[in-house]
Design a protein around this motif. Structure first.
Motif, short mmCIF file in Angstrom:
data_model
loop_
_atom_site.label_atom_id
_atom_site.label_comp_id
_atom_site.label_asym_id
_atom_site.label_seq_id
_atom_site.Cartn_x
_atom_site.Cartn_y
_atom_site.Cartn_z
N VAL A 45 0.85 -1.20 0.00
CA VAL A 45 0.00 0.00 0.00
C VAL A 45 0.88 1.24 0.00
N PHE A 46 1.89 1.24 0.84
CA PHE A 46 2.82 2.38 0.92
C PHE A 46 3.55 2.58 -0.40
N ALA A 47 4.00 1.50 -1.01
CA ALA A 47 4.73 1.60 -2.28
C ALA A 47 3.82 2.10 -3.40
N ALA A 48 2.60 1.59 -3.44
CA ALA A 48 1.68 2.02 -4.50
C ALA A 48 1.29 3.49 -4.35
N SER A 49 1.04 3.91 -3.12
CA SER A 49 0.66 5.31 -2.93
C SER A 49 1.84 6.24 -3.18
N GLY A 50 3.03 5.84 -2.77
CA GLY A 50 4.22 6.66 -3.03
C GLY A 50 4.55 6.76 -4.50
N THR A 51 4.42 5.65 -5.20
CA THR A 51 4.69 5.65 -6.63
C THR A 51 3.68 6.51 -7.39
N SER A 52 2.42 6.39 -7.01
CA SER A 52 1.39 7.18 -7.70
C SER A 52 1.53 8.66 -7.36
N LEU A 53 1.97 8.97 -6.14
CA LEU A 53 2.21 10.37 -5.77
C LEU A 53 3.33 10.96 -6.61
N ALA A 54 4.43 10.24 -6.71
CA ALA A 54 5.57 10.73 -7.48
C ALA A 54 5.23 10.87 -8.96
N ALA A 55 4.53 9.87 -9.50
CA ALA A 55 4.19 9.92 -10.92
C ALA A 55 3.22 11.04 -11.23
N SER A 56 2.17 11.18 -10.42
CA SER A 56 1.19 12.22 -10.72
C SER A 56 1.75 13.61 -10.47
N LEU A 57 2.64 13.76 -9.49
CA LEU A 57 3.27 15.06 -9.26
C LEU A 57 4.20 15.42 -10.43
N GLY A 58 4.94 14.45 -10.91
CA GLY A 58 5.81 14.70 -12.06
C GLY A 58 5.04 15.06 -13.31
#
Length: 74
Positions: A45-58
């Protein structure tokens, strides 16, 4: 504002960055909820939310940069 007044575009870069950041946080929270709904482990859950945060912010910052570059007066 009268009918004959000219429109002046507001340039608030901090507001635009805040909107992109808040949108990215919402995307990350949705990813976390979806992962929890599939009974994923906490690290997943932590990895998926962190990855989606980084991708959508970029992606959001790239779009913002592109829009701001296109809005420059010539």
């Amino acid at each position: 504002m009268s009918v004959n007044s000219t429109h002046q575009a507001c340039d608030h870069p901090a507001r635009d960055i805040a909107i992109v950041a808040l949108g990215s946080i919402v995307v990350a929270l949705v990813a976390a909820v979806v992962m929890v709904a599939f009974n994923a482990r906490a690290l997943a859950v932590f990895a998926a939310s962190g990855t989606s945060l980084a991708a959508s912010l970029g992606v959001g910052m790239n779009i913002l940069s592109h829009v701001k570059r296109g809005a420059q007066p010539k």
